[in-house]
Design a protein around this motif. Structure first.
Motif, short mmCIF file in Angstrom:
data_model
loop_
_atom_site.label_atom_id
_atom_site.label_comp_id
_atom_site.label_asym_id
_atom_site.label_seq_id
_atom_site.Cartn_x
_atom_site.Cartn_y
_atom_site.Cartn_z
N ALA A 67 -8.25 32.37 -25.30
CA ALA A 67 -7.60 33.53 -25.92
C ALA A 67 -8.30 33.97 -27.20
CB ALA A 67 -6.13 33.22 -26.19
N ALA A 68 -8.92 33.00 -27.87
CA ALA A 68 -9.57 33.32 -29.14
C ALA A 68 -10.94 32.66 -29.20
CB ALA A 68 -8.70 32.83 -30.30
N PRO A 69 -11.92 33.23 -28.47
CA PRO A 69 -13.26 32.63 -28.47
C PRO A 69 -13.94 32.78 -29.83
CG PRO A 69 -13.28 34.73 -27.32
CD PRO A 69 -11.84 34.44 -27.63
N VAL A 124 -17.90 31.59 -27.18
CA VAL A 124 -17.60 30.21 -26.78
C VAL A 124 -16.10 30.10 -26.61
CG1 VAL A 124 -17.78 27.78 -27.40
CG2 VAL A 124 -19.61 29.37 -28.04
N PHE A 125 -15.65 29.61 -25.41
CA PHE A 125 -14.23 29.59 -25.08
C PHE A 125 -13.58 28.21 -25.18
CE2 PHE A 125 -16.12 33.03 -22.50
CZ PHE A 125 -15.44 34.11 -23.05
N ARG A 126 -14.37 27.17 -25.49
CA ARG A 126 -13.80 25.82 -25.57
C ARG A 126 -14.42 25.07 -26.73
NH1 ARG A 126 -13.93 22.83 -19.81
NH2 ARG A 126 -13.29 21.13 -21.20
#
Length: 402
Positions: A67-69, A124-126
């Motif tokens: 939701a917030a990369p 980047v998502f993680r």
């Protein structure tokens, strides 16, 4: 008659370990190391990426979610083999390929699957902890660590490991060069036609293959007729290239047993009856320092003799323990009989079920019956003092090469 153990003891006391020599790696396949091999540097020699992705500072992406990369500028690409590396400072990233060296300042690698794959700026998502997908220097092998001990037979993984520590050549015990020859007027080459009284020769093919299975170089010679001059000439010719010679046929009590006739009183070769079935007539000795094994002509006798006597000798010549074939304890499925006073090797089928082995003896056990040997996967070894072994008994079983 001498016992099996007495005959084997004489053989192992006579054969010598082959002198070592140096070979290129691929030439050394299947030989036995005569030296330990160690790693001069760590393997891998530097920190590198375990994935295709992005080298980052882990703290920069600690809050990244779908939701917030977190967006990071991409300052360059790093591929395997790069020597001029960009340094990564907080707030920046570099694309990195699997195996590429980790740049200074980076402490984690983010797989490309956790990002949008951007080339100028990446999303980047993680999050990831420090050390994520990094292969550390020395993670596989430490500097100075032994990666292959002396006495190791070199197969594909060992050769790969030795190459990985930078060695191009190794010192090994060579494969014994073993000449195999069958004798007999009745023998003809497979693929030819037969006249009455003739058979196709098979023993030398079987024994040459057995030499290879034992780690040697099998050299099959053409069949030699039962003529003393030709048999003697064969031995003289083969001594110049052989580390050992194996013959089959011509060693019993017949009037045309020319191998026995030619070799009796030559070198240290002697002929004996051994307390075993099959394989009672045996000969062994040194001819100009070369071990000569004269095995019976019946195919099963020849094969069993090879596994009991020749195979351990070939292992010893390679600097290995002269161990027999792998043995297991198995339960007899049916009653078996054995001649008193002889160590009996019965062909059988070994199976494994519910945590234990069971073995069934072949219905036919004649020493000339190759069919039952070709369908067997084991030899049931019955000691000299056994005449009857009932079903349900535990027996020693030698597993045949498969």
């Amino acid at each position: 008659m001498r016992t099996v153990d007495e005959h084997l003891t004489e053989i192992l006391g006579s054969v010598k370990v082959l002198p070592p020599h140096e070979l290129a790696l691929l030439e050394a396949q299947g030989t036995v190391l005569a030296e330990p091999v160690s790693a001069p540097v760590p393997v891998p020699p530097f920190d590198n990426s375990a994935m295709d992705g992005y080298a980052v500072v882990a703290a920069d992406i600690a809050a990244a979610t779908d939701a917030a990369p977190v967006a990071l500028p991409v300052v360059g690409d790093i591929v395997a083999g790069d020597s001029g590396l960009p340094a990564i400072r907080p707030g920046l990233t570099a694309r990195i390929m699997t195996g590429a060296p980790l740049p200074a300042g980076a402490d984690a690698v983010i797989p490309v699957e956790w990002t949008d794959g951007g080339s100028a700026t990446v999303q980047v998502f993680r999050a990831a902890p420090p050390g994520n997908y990094i292969r550390r220097a020395g993670e596989d092998v430490r500097a100075g660590q032994i990666v292959a001990d002396a006495g190791t037979r070199l197969t594909a993984p060992q050769l790969g490991m030795i190459a990985a520590v930078g060695r191009a050549r190794v010192t090994v015990r060579p494969k014994p060069r073993v000449v195999v020859v069958a004798t007999g007027d009745e023998l003809r080459e497979p693929g030819t036609s037969l006249a009455p009284g003739q058979i196709w020769e098979s023993n030398s093919f079987m024994l040459t293959a057995a030499v290879i299975e034992a780690g040697g170089v099998g050299i099959r010679q053409a069949t030699v007729e039962d003529e003393p001059g030709k048999v003697l000439e064969m031995f003289q010719d083969q001594l110049v290239r052989a580390d050992a010679i194996v013959t089959t046929g011509g060693v019993s009590m017949g009037t045309r047993d020319v191998v026995k006739e030619v070799l009796t009183g030559t070198g240290t070769v002697g002929f004996h009856k051994v307390r075993m079935r099959p394989g009672k007539p045996q000969g062994f000795g040194l001819l100009d320092g070369t071990p000569v094994f004269t095995l019976p002509g019946n195919p099963v006798s020849a094969y069993v003799s090879f596994q009991v006597f020749v195979r351990p000798a070939l292992l010893a010549m390679q600097g290995l323990a002269p161990d027999p074939l792998q043995t297991v304890s198995a339960v007899l499925a049916e009653d078996v009989q054995s001649p008193a006073g002889l160590r009996h090797y019965l062909r059988g089928r070994l199976s494994f079920s519910h945590g234990s082995y069971t073995v069934t003896a072949a219905e036919v056990q004649g020493s000339h019956q190759l069919g039952s040997l070709s369908s067997a996967n084991a030899l049931i070894e019955l000691p000299e003092d056994v005449e009857v072994m009932p079903a349900g008994s535990h027996v020693k079983v030698m597993r045949l090469p498969s």
